[in-house]
Design an enzyme around this catalytic site. Structure first.
Site, PDB file in Angstrom:
ATOM      1  CD  GLU A   1      53.323  18.817  50.178  1.00 29.84           C
ATOM      2  OE1 GLU A   1      54.374  18.590  49.559  1.00 29.84           O
ATOM      3  OE2 GLU A   1      52.191  18.519  49.740  1.00 29.84           O
TER       4      GLU A   1
ATOM      5  N   GLY B   1      68.521  26.756  77.752  1.00 29.06           N
ATOM      6  CA  GLY B   1      67.573  27.812  78.097  1.00 29.06           C
ATOM      7  C   GLY B   1      66.511  28.009  77.044  1.00 29.06           C
ATOM      8  N   GLY B   2      66.703  27.379  75.851  1.00 29.01           N
ATOM      9  CA  GLY B   2      65.697  27.448  74.804  1.00 29.01           C
ATOM     10  C   GLY B   2      64.560  26.477  75.071  1.00 29.01           C
TER      11      GLY B   2
ATOM     12  CE  LYS C   1      61.799  25.714  67.616  1.00 30.51           C
ATOM     13  NZ  LYS C   1      62.942  25.687  68.571  1.00 30.51           N
TER      14      LYS C   1
ATOM     15  CG  ASP D   1      63.782  23.067  70.526  1.00 29.42           C
ATOM     16  OD1 ASP D   1      62.544  23.167  70.517  1.00 29.42           O
ATOM     17  OD2 ASP D   1      64.504  23.498  69.615  1.00 29.42           O
ATOM     18  CB  SER D   2      67.566  22.292  75.842  1.00 25.82           C
ATOM     19  OG  SER D   2      67.501  23.622  76.290  1.00 25.82           O
ATOM     20  CB  SER D   3      63.264  24.338  78.550  1.00 24.59           C
ATOM     21  OG  SER D   3      64.284  25.304  78.648  1.00 24.59           O
TER      22      SER D   3
ATOM     23  CB  CYS E   1      54.205  15.983  43.322  1.00 21.76           C
ATOM     24  SG  CYS E   1      55.080  16.871  41.991  1.00 21.76           S
TER      25      CYS E   1
END
Length: 517
Positions: A168, A221-222, A366, A224-226, A81
């Site tokens: 994309e 506990g999520g 993620k 990402d942090s785990s 683009c």
């Protein structure tokens, strides 16, 4: 270093989607501001360059331009683009305003066989107000659409290409194949960016950064942090102490779930800090979303600084920051897109931070984080746990955050997720098959009249939000069965004191974000 692609961000909100698609091909890439120093890009030893879209016109005064060193490098270039337009402009072609803007689905036809595009017709997604009037010397038109005579162009010998459409986005069904043809076929990048290689490199970086010094890790506990904690523990072992801050903004039963997860699998010792009163005092009277995030970010860090002093000298703090946090917060190293909202662990961090941050997931999406978690052997229940924002229920409790309103929200959210769980809509298999990726309740400071037990009520409104998404950068609202919504609504108004009306959010991202604040 793995083989890499450098992506130049010209201000597109979706430049990170290009990066995500390249990562899907198991090729490493990094996103750079279009005017980043050459040395910064050279550090990853790119095999080629991709130029993103952007909001400007190349003929505007001061419009972003392709750096000369890219043209002089001899490496392959793909402009998307605006990226195609700035490539055209730099090489002597002509770009002009279209008579009518082309936005949405379109059909292009390949008019010349080439290494980038499949033959025949394909459906693509367009979003542009300018078009190529004449291609630069050495370029040939590769594809056309009714509104774009130059929907794609290429100088095959010089390995330079441009496409007016957006490969994309999911709205271009063959877009990933176009990117594969460029990244793997034309650039020759080896697809060796795998969860195992990510782990190896992340562990080495954390170990080098921390040295022999002590490290705190912030856990929620999520996923990402785990995963960040598991990587840090693999890197530094007993140097690591995990700290879980109960800020009073958690979902029902969250504190107990986090303790159980750490005791069972994650390794480092866990310190639980009860800071609910501290956070609620700091948030008293605050209703503006960005102010909430900044306050929570600063309070979060101050609590950790206090815990670090109790433990002795701990100079490092591990955070589960991931790439969408960085992009949406318009962090200093990725500042070409407009700020959407401040994530408490990025733009909400206070000045004078005493910790040095370790963020092993900072440039992972993620889905990559989950793949790394699986490769680390973390439990599926932890990896596929419902995403939860760093500021917690504060950004789902619109208006002032109080203990009473948080309890109402907690109960409504528990009812919603309970019913989704009973219906089999929150398990791993459903999500992998394109099912619900995130679901939660929101408490609105909107009072309405109701009638319960033949008496008038005047209570707040609960909004339900459920979305389907692959990358959390774009999302669609989930088409939940009416019967399920009816059960959830009935349970909330009957079981949750303080709510007499339930609504369902049917807005995609964009134009909305997944969270309400």
């Amino acid at each position: 270093m793995p083989d890499a692609i450098a992506i130049l961000d010209f201000g597109s909100q979706y430049a990170q989607l290009i990066a995500r698609r390249v990562r899907e091909l198991h090729v490493y890439c990094e996103l750079f501001p279009w005017d980043a120093p050459q040395a910064q890009m050279d550090a990853i030893q790119p095999k080629g360059y991709i130029l993103s879209g952007g909001p400007n016109s190349v003929y505007d005064a001061g419009a972003p331009a392709i750096p000369n060193f890219i043209l002089e490098s001899g490496l392959p270039v793909l402009g998307i683009c605006y990226g195609m337009q700035t490539l055209t402009h730099a090489l002597g072609g002509r770009v002009a305003a279209s008579q009518e803007r082309e936005y949405g689905p379109a059909e292009i036809e390949t008019v010349l066989p080439n290494p980038l595009l499949p033959s025949g017709r394909q459906r693509v997604w367009m979003s542009h107000g300018d078009r190529i009037e004449s291609a630069p010397a050495g370029f040939q038109i590769l594809a056309a659409s009714p509104n774009s005579p130059a929907a794609a162009m290429g100088d095959v010998a010089a390995r330079r290409y441009g496409v007016q459409f957006h490969p994309e986005v999911h709205h271009t069904p063959g877009g990933l194949e176009v990117l594969r043809n460029f990244v793997v076929g034309i650039c020759g990048a080896q697809p060796d960016w795998t969860p195992e290689s990510i782990i190896t490199q992340a562990v080495e970086r954390v170990r080098t950064q921390a040295g022999g010094q002590r490290v705190l890790t912030a856990v929620s506990g999520g996923v990402d942090s785990s995963v960040a904690t598991a990587l840090a523990h693999r890197a530094v072992g007993e140097q690591l102490t995990a700290v879980f801050v109960d800020n009073g903004l958690l979902r029902m039963g969250e504190r107990e779930q986090v303790r159980a997860a750490f005791e069972g699998t994650l390794g480092p010792r866990l310190v639980v800090v009860d800071a609910a009163d501290t956070f609620l005092r700091a948030l008293r009277g605050v209703t503006e979303p960005e102010a909430k995030r900044r306050i929570i970010g600063e309070t979060f860090i101050r609590v950790f600084e206090h815990e670090a002093r109790k433990l002795g000298e701990v100079p490092f703090l591990v955070q589960g920051t991931i790439y969408p946090d960085v992009v949406e917060s318009s962090a200093p190293d990725r500042n070409k897109a407009a700020r959407i909202k401040t994530h408490h662990n990025v733009g909400g961090l206070p000045e004078g931070l005493t910790f040095r941050l370790i963020e092993p997931l900072r440039y992972l999406f993620k889905d990559e984080v989950r793949a790394v978690g699986q490769a680390l052997g973390l439990p599926a229940g932890l990896i596929w746990r419902q995403p939860f924002p760093g500021p917690g229920l504060a950004v789902r409790c619109l208006g002032e955050v109080t203990a009473e309103r948080l309890e109402i929200l907690r109960q409504a959210d528990a009812v919603f997720t309970d019913e989704l769980g009973r219906a089999g809509m929150l398990n791993q298999k459903e999500r992998e098959a394109g099912g619900i990726a995130q679901a939660f309740a929101v408490l609105l400071p909107v009072y309405s009249v109701g009638v319960m037990g033949d008496q008038r009520t005047y209570h707040e409104t609960a909004a339900l939000r459920a979305v389907t998404t692959e990358d959390f950068m774009t999302a669609d609202w989930a088409r939940l069965p009416y019967e399920l919504l009816a059960r959830v609504s009935s349970r909330i108004v009957n079981e949750v004191k303080g709510v007499n009306r339930v609504v369902y959010d049917v807005t995609s991202k964009p134009p909305a974000t997944i969270e309400w604040e």
